[in-house]
Design a protein around this motif. Structure first.
Motif, PDB file in Angstrom:
ATOM      1  N   LEU A 184     152.593  96.668  23.137  1.00 48.39           N
ATOM      2  CA  LEU A 184     153.841  96.271  23.946  1.00 48.39           C
ATOM      3  C   LEU A 184     155.351  96.162  23.270  1.00 48.39           C
ATOM      4  O   LEU A 184     156.137  96.340  23.683  1.00 48.39           O
ATOM      5  CB  LEU A 184     153.560  95.085  24.615  1.00 48.39           C
ATOM      6  N   ARG A 185     154.851  95.778  21.910  1.00 48.72           N
ATOM      7  CA  ARG A 185     156.248  95.408  20.937  1.00 48.72           C
ATOM      8  C   ARG A 185     156.867  96.898  20.850  1.00 48.72           C
ATOM      9  O   ARG A 185     158.143  97.127  20.797  1.00 48.72           O
ATOM     10  CB  ARG A 185     155.655  94.962  19.599  1.00 48.72           C
ATOM     11  N   GLU A 186     155.977  97.961  20.678  1.00 44.90           N
ATOM     12  CA  GLU A 186     156.638  99.293  20.488  1.00 44.90           C
ATOM     13  C   GLU A 186     157.230  99.817  21.798  1.00 44.90           C
ATOM     14  O   GLU A 186     158.371 100.584  21.638  1.00 44.90           O
ATOM     15  CB  GLU A 186     155.471 100.184  20.083  1.00 44.90           C
ATOM     16  N   MET A 187     156.799  99.503  22.787  1.00 43.26           N
ATOM     17  CA  MET A 187     157.383  99.726  24.247  1.00 43.26           C
ATOM     18  C   MET A 187     158.648  99.280  24.369  1.00 43.26           C
ATOM     19  O   MET A 187     159.465  99.992  24.775  1.00 43.26           O
ATOM     20  CB  MET A 187     156.480  99.110  25.557  1.00 43.26           C
ATOM     21  N   ILE A 188     159.192  97.960  23.417  1.00 40.86           N
ATOM     22  CA  ILE A 188     160.412  97.427  23.875  1.00 40.86           C
ATOM     23  C   ILE A 188     161.140  97.693  22.624  1.00 40.86           C
ATOM     24  O   ILE A 188     162.161  97.293  22.402  1.00 40.86           O
ATOM     25  CB  ILE A 188     160.264  96.009  24.263  1.00 40.86           C
ATOM     26  N   GLY A 189     160.648  98.811  22.026  1.00 39.49           N
ATOM     27  CA  GLY A 189     161.548  99.278  20.446  1.00 39.49           C
ATOM     28  C   GLY A 189     161.557  98.634  19.426  1.00 39.49           C
ATOM     29  O   GLY A 189     162.381  98.626  18.537  1.00 39.49           O
ATOM     30  N   GLU A 190     160.636  97.442  19.218  1.00 34.55           N
ATOM     31  CA  GLU A 190     160.351  96.875  17.962  1.00 34.55           C
ATOM     32  C   GLU A 190     159.720  97.610  16.886  1.00 34.55           C
ATOM     33  O   GLU A 190     158.783  98.547  17.325  1.00 34.55           O
ATOM     34  CB  GLU A 190     159.628  95.525  18.133  1.00 34.55           C
ATOM     35  N   THR A 191     160.094  97.715  15.759  1.00 34.94           N
ATOM     36  CA  THR A 191     159.328  98.266  14.781  1.00 34.94           C
ATOM     37  C   THR A 191     158.946  97.417  13.468  1.00 34.94           C
ATOM     38  O   THR A 191     157.869  97.751  12.838  1.00 34.94           O
ATOM     39  CB  THR A 191     160.651  99.037  13.741  1.00 34.94           C
TER      40      THR A 191
END
Length: 338
Positions: A317-324
């Motif tokens: 889910l972090r990747e879904m919202i663009g977090e790296t």
């Protein structure tokens, strides 16, 4: 969850060594009495031992099947939570929209982080120790804890929730009894607010609420397994049958080997000890394995790895919202994954 191909004997034998000690005592004492004091009446026919062994094998097999079903159902539930969480993340990302992209990203993060809080509250609630659970009451579990750690016992829920909730929500959630339930209620309240403000269309709002309903369903299934033990009457009868069989096994072997004394000599009587230990160990271990499988969230090495599953959902889910800057995936410790 054990990630190895099987338990090594260097772990399995110590895990069950109290059963071996028990069978040694139960077999050595009657054999000594038979050989040195002439208590030949201790030798009994094999038929009653065989009949009791059949009944014990049946009830042990029934228990192990049912406890395995509890664990498998728990894993299926968390599989559904994975799928629902991913679907919820996509819906939030695509359904919650504003003209200001920075504000939109902030809203996405707020909702998704609240979902992380729900996952965190869930795993802490499921790791709470119940009176019927075995992980902290059985010696074989307490000793095995040296090989792994249960993350929920090493940290506090407040330390982990504060990363995902605002201060106001954090203080409110900590004041509630069922925190996971109230986090989803808070999530629904915010989604309704966004719908009233026009940030979510009516159709999309209904779809998101259905996802929350599904999460409530999965939470309820987990709570059913956690809060309702394997029926005590079946646990008790399996324990009683197994112990009665282990008590009678040496007497039955004495009866069988005493028939061979004329042909093989008196020393053959001593074979009653290793045979009793071996067969009794088999039945006692079957009972112990069923016991170690009946509570799939208690924190034992055979648990459903809810901590690892939660971390994987968080990464997705972090990747879904663009977090790296992503947290690392949890790795097994001594082949145990929690």
């Amino acid at each position: 969850m054990n990630t190895n191909s099987h338990y090594k004997l260097k772990h399995f034998i110590p895990w069950t060594r109290t059963k071996i000690y028990k069978m040694l005592i139960l077999s050595i004492i009657p054999t000594l009495l038979f050989c040195f004091l002439g208590w030949t009446w201790l030798a009994i026919p094999w038929v009653p031992v065989a009949l009791l062994g059949t009944a014990t094998a049946f009830i042990s097999g029934f228990k192990n099947t049912q406890t395995y079903n509890r664990t498998w159902e728990a894993r299926q539930i968390y599989g559904a939570i994975i799928n629902s969480s991913r679907a919820f993340g996509i819906m939030v990302k695509d359904f919650v929209r504003t003209n200001d992209k920075t504000e939109e990203s902030k809203l996405h993060k707020e909702i998704i982080y609240r979902h992380f809080a729900w996952l965190t509250a869930m795993r802490f609630q499921l790791r709470e120790i119940k009176s019927w659970e075995n992980v902290k009451t059985r010696s074989y579990y307490r000793e095995y804890l040296q090989y792994y750690k249960v993350p929920e016992w090493e940290s506090s829920i407040s330390d982990e929730l504060k990363h995902f909730l605002s201060e106001k929500e954090f203080n409110y959630i900590l004041s509630t009894k069922n925190r996971a339930t109230q986090i989803l209620a808070t999530q629904s309240e915010h989604l309704r607010k966004f719908n009233e403000e026009g940030l979510i269309s009516d159709y999309n709002y209904v779809a998101l609420e259905n996802q929350l309903k599904d999460l409530y369903d999965q939470q309820g299934k987990c709570e059913r397994i956690k809060n309702f033990p394997y029926p005590r009457q079946f646990t008790s009868i399996n324990l009683y049958f197994t112990n009665m069989l282990c008590f009678l096994l040496p007497l039955g072997f004495l009866g069988e080997f005493s028939k061979m004394v004329e042909k093989f000599g008196e020393n053959i009587i001593w074979l009653a000890i290793p045979f009793s230990v071996l067969l009794g160990w088999v039945f006692l271990v079957l009972e112990q394995i069923g016991e170690s499988t009946e509570n799939p969230f208690e924190g034992n090495p055979n648990d459903v790895p809810i901590t690892q599953i939660t971390r994987n959902i968080e990464i997705d889910l972090r990747e879904m919202i663009g977090e790296t800057d992503l947290p690392p995936a949890l790795q097994p410790v001594n082949n145990i994954l929690m």
